[in-house]
Design a protein around this motif. Sequence first.
Motif, PDB file in Angstrom:
ATOM      1  N   SER A   6     -12.951  10.361   0.192  1.00 30.23           N
ATOM      2  CA  SER A   6     -11.502  10.365   0.255  1.00 30.23           C
ATOM      3  C   SER A   6     -11.060  11.610   1.007  1.00 30.23           C
ATOM      4  CB  SER A   6     -10.918  10.338  -1.161  1.00 30.23           C
ATOM      5  OG  SER A   6      -9.545  10.069  -1.122  1.00 30.23           O
ATOM      6  N   LEU A   7      -9.773  11.662   1.325  1.00 26.73           N
ATOM      7  CA  LEU A   7      -9.230  12.813   2.036  1.00 26.73           C
ATOM      8  C   LEU A   7      -8.437  13.707   1.096  1.00 26.73           C
ATOM      9  CD1 LEU A   7      -7.839  11.249   5.342  1.00 26.73           C
ATOM     10  CD2 LEU A   7      -9.886  12.656   5.051  1.00 26.73           C
ATOM     11  N   HIS A   8      -8.613  14.991   1.264  1.00 32.10           N
ATOM     12  CA  HIS A   8      -7.805  15.993   0.575  1.00 32.10           C
ATOM     13  C   HIS A   8      -6.680  16.399   1.513  1.00 32.10           C
ATOM     14  CE1 HIS A   8      -6.762  19.896  -1.207  1.00 32.10           C
ATOM     15  NE2 HIS A   8      -7.225  19.380  -2.334  1.00 32.10           N
ATOM     16  N   GLY A  51       0.799  -1.223   0.000  1.00 29.82           N
ATOM     17  CA  GLY A  51       0.000   0.000   0.000  1.00 29.82           C
ATOM     18  C   GLY A  51       0.827   1.266   0.000  1.00 29.82           C
ATOM     19  N   ILE A  52       2.083   1.175  -0.420  1.00 29.98           N
ATOM     20  CA  ILE A  52       2.950   2.347  -0.512  1.00 29.98           C
ATOM     21  C   ILE A  52       2.832   2.924  -1.925  1.00 29.98           C
ATOM     22  CG2 ILE A  52       5.317   3.225  -0.338  1.00 29.98           C
ATOM     23  CD1 ILE A  52       4.030   2.243   2.339  1.00 29.98           C
ATOM     24  N   ILE A  53       2.573   4.210  -2.013  1.00 26.13           N
ATOM     25  CA  ILE A  53       2.366   4.876  -3.295  1.00 26.13           C
ATOM     26  C   ILE A  53       3.684   4.983  -4.060  1.00 26.13           C
ATOM     27  CG2 ILE A  53       1.640   7.022  -4.412  1.00 26.13           C
ATOM     28  CD1 ILE A  53      -0.201   7.429  -1.890  1.00 26.13           C
ATOM     29  N   CYS A  54       3.647   4.500  -5.304  1.00 30.95           N
ATOM     30  CA  CYS A  54       4.833   4.522  -6.186  1.00 30.95           C
ATOM     31  C   CYS A  54       4.633   5.421  -7.395  1.00 30.95           C
ATOM     32  CB  CYS A  54       5.148   3.108  -6.673  1.00 30.95           C
ATOM     33  SG  CYS A  54       5.411   1.913  -5.358  1.00 30.95           S
ATOM     34  N   VAL A  55       3.380   5.615  -7.816  1.00 36.08           N
ATOM     35  CA  VAL A  55       3.054   6.480  -8.956  1.00 36.08           C
ATOM     36  C   VAL A  55       1.922   7.404  -8.524  1.00 36.08           C
ATOM     37  CG1 VAL A  55       2.128   6.550 -11.317  1.00 36.08           C
ATOM     38  CG2 VAL A  55       3.748   4.749 -10.667  1.00 36.08           C
ATOM     39  N   TRP A  56       2.076   8.676  -8.857  1.00 36.80           N
ATOM     40  CA  TRP A  56       1.119   9.718  -8.481  1.00 36.80           C
ATOM     41  C   TRP A  56       1.213  10.789  -9.555  1.00 36.80           C
ATOM     42  CZ3 TRP A  56      -2.177   9.925  -4.326  1.00 36.80           C
ATOM     43  CH2 TRP A  56      -2.674  11.148  -3.909  1.00 36.80           C
ATOM     44  N   ASN A  57       0.196  10.923 -10.388  1.00 42.16           N
ATOM     45  CA  ASN A  57       0.301  11.851 -11.515  1.00 42.16           C
ATOM     46  C   ASN A  57      -0.197  13.257 -11.168  1.00 42.16           C
ATOM     47  OD1 ASN A  57      -2.483  11.497 -11.631  1.00 42.16           O
ATOM     48  ND2 ASN A  57      -2.532  11.020 -13.809  1.00 42.16           N
ATOM     49  N   LEU A  58      -0.119  14.150 -12.156  1.00 41.05           N
ATOM     50  CA  LEU A  58      -0.524  15.542 -11.943  1.00 41.05           C
ATOM     51  C   LEU A  58      -1.994  15.665 -11.571  1.00 41.05           C
ATOM     52  CD1 LEU A  58       1.459  17.230 -14.861  1.00 41.05           C
ATOM     53  CD2 LEU A  58       1.938  17.374 -12.398  1.00 41.05           C
ATOM     54  N   ALA A  59      -2.844  14.842 -12.163  1.00 42.02           N
ATOM     55  CA  ALA A  59      -4.265  14.887 -11.816  1.00 42.02           C
ATOM     56  C   ALA A  59      -4.486  14.460 -10.362  1.00 42.02           C
ATOM     57  CB  ALA A  59      -5.083  14.010 -12.762  1.00 42.02           C
ATOM     58  N   ALA A  60      -3.699  13.515  -9.868  1.00 38.11           N
ATOM     59  CA  ALA A  60      -3.798  13.126  -8.457  1.00 38.11           C
ATOM     60  C   ALA A  60      -3.415  14.301  -7.565  1.00 38.11           C
ATOM     61  CB  ALA A  60      -2.907  11.916  -8.173  1.00 38.11           C
ATOM     62  N   SER A 100      -5.018   2.443  -9.480  1.00 37.08           N
ATOM     63  CA  SER A 100      -6.312   3.101  -9.342  1.00 37.08           C
ATOM     64  C   SER A 100      -6.365   4.316 -10.241  1.00 37.08           C
ATOM     65  CB  SER A 100      -6.537   3.576  -7.897  1.00 37.08           C
ATOM     66  OG  SER A 100      -6.551   2.507  -7.019  1.00 37.08           O
ATOM     67  N   SER A 101      -7.538   4.554 -10.767  1.00 40.91           N
ATOM     68  CA  SER A 101      -7.791   5.824 -11.435  1.00 40.91           C
ATOM     69  C   SER A 101      -8.960   6.458 -10.694  1.00 40.91           C
ATOM     70  CB  SER A 101      -8.090   5.634 -12.921  1.00 40.91           C
ATOM     71  OG  SER A 101      -9.220   4.818 -13.099  1.00 40.91           O
ATOM     72  N   ALA A 102      -8.908   7.776 -10.570  1.00 36.42           N
ATOM     73  CA  ALA A 102      -9.925   8.476  -9.793  1.00 36.42           C
ATOM     74  C   ALA A 102     -10.299   9.784 -10.455  1.00 36.42           C
ATOM     75  CB  ALA A 102      -9.399   8.752  -8.380  1.00 36.42           C
ATOM     76  N   ARG A 103     -11.561  10.143 -10.284  1.00 35.03           N
ATOM     77  CA  ARG A 103     -12.001  11.469 -10.710  1.00 35.03           C
ATOM     78  C   ARG A 103     -12.850  12.074  -9.595  1.00 35.03           C
ATOM     79  NH1 ARG A 103     -15.031   8.637 -15.537  1.00 35.03           N
ATOM     80  NH2 ARG A 103     -12.945   8.799 -16.360  1.00 35.03           N
ATOM     81  N   ASP A 104     -12.718  13.360  -9.461  1.00 35.67           N
ATOM     82  CA  ASP A 104     -13.420  14.100  -8.409  1.00 35.67           C
ATOM     83  C   ASP A 104     -14.887  14.250  -8.788  1.00 35.67           C
ATOM     84  OD1 ASP A 104     -14.362  15.906  -6.514  1.00 35.67           O
ATOM     85  OD2 ASP A 104     -12.610  17.205  -6.646  1.00 35.67           O
ATOM     86  N   ILE A 105     -15.778  13.791  -7.916  1.00 35.75           N
ATOM     87  CA  ILE A 105     -17.225  13.931  -8.139  1.00 35.75           C
ATOM     88  C   ILE A 105     -17.860  14.721  -7.002  1.00 35.75           C
ATOM     89  CG2 ILE A 105     -17.431  11.860  -9.582  1.00 35.75           C
ATOM     90  CD1 ILE A 105     -18.638  10.467  -7.017  1.00 35.75           C
ATOM     91  N   THR A 106     -17.059  15.475  -6.252  1.00 38.57           N
ATOM     92  CA  THR A 106     -17.570  16.203  -5.083  1.00 38.57           C
ATOM     93  C   THR A 106     -18.725  17.129  -5.452  1.00 38.57           C
ATOM     94  OG1 THR A 106     -15.383  16.089  -4.074  1.00 38.57           O
ATOM     95  CG2 THR A 106     -16.929  17.702  -3.154  1.00 38.57           C
ATOM     96  N   THR A 107     -18.551  17.939  -6.471  1.00 37.40           N
ATOM     97  CA  THR A 107     -19.608  18.895  -6.862  1.00 37.40           C
ATOM     98  C   THR A 107     -20.872  18.150  -7.275  1.00 37.40           C
ATOM     99  OG1 THR A 107     -17.943  20.485  -7.559  1.00 37.40           O
ATOM    100  CG2 THR A 107     -20.170  20.798  -8.421  1.00 37.40           C
ATOM    101  N   LYS A 108     -20.716  17.130  -8.110  1.00 39.18           N
ATOM    102  CA  LYS A 108     -21.878  16.353  -8.559  1.00 39.18           C
ATOM    103  C   LYS A 108     -22.580  15.687  -7.369  1.00 39.18           C
ATOM    104  CE  LYS A 108     -21.174  12.528 -10.993  1.00 39.18           C
ATOM    105  NZ  LYS A 108     -20.879  11.610 -12.118  1.00 39.18           N
ATOM    106  N   ARG A 160      -3.811  17.448  -8.313  1.00 39.88           N
ATOM    107  CA  ARG A 160      -4.920  18.399  -8.399  1.00 39.88           C
ATOM    108  C   ARG A 160      -6.119  17.931  -7.575  1.00 39.88           C
ATOM    109  NH1 ARG A 160      -8.823  17.643 -11.684  1.00 39.88           N
ATOM    110  NH2 ARG A 160      -7.612  16.448 -13.185  1.00 39.88           N
ATOM    111  N   ILE A 161      -6.470  16.674  -7.668  1.00 39.11           N
ATOM    112  CA  ILE A 161      -7.665  16.153  -7.002  1.00 39.11           C
ATOM    113  C   ILE A 161      -7.468  16.023  -5.492  1.00 39.11           C
ATOM    114  CG2 ILE A 161      -9.127  14.089  -6.769  1.00 39.11           C
ATOM    115  CD1 ILE A 161      -8.740  13.749  -9.864  1.00 39.11           C
TER     116      ILE A 161
END
Length: 128
Positions: A85-87, A24-33, A114-122, A35-36
Amino acid sequence: MNDEFMDNLIEQNPDAIIFADTEGIICVWNLAAERIFGFSKEEAIGSNLDIIVPQNLRKVHWHGYEQAIQRGETKYVGTFLPTKSLHADGSVIYVELGFSIVLDSAKNVIGALSSARDITTKYKEKQA
């Protein structure tokens, strides 16, 4: 295809792309991650997934994570799950997450993607 091409695919994806090893150690974290979730790449890589999993969901999260790692598959293939999720600022956000277990060429489990998209507003609009 070369490494630069693959890096560009990950970095330029509009969805968060997160890869964590079998522990469970993060190895890849992109720009969208970034931002989100609000954590920089430097903060996230090398950290435990707990940085984005709310405290009250961690027991369930880790149980499911460990089972998927042991089985070499997830029961959620092809689906996106809405979850809290936590910001980085400590607030709770809502994301849709897709999961897959990643195998090496010898079919050994090396982690989870994992891929994720922010749905907070929706989500909040539906609750109003």
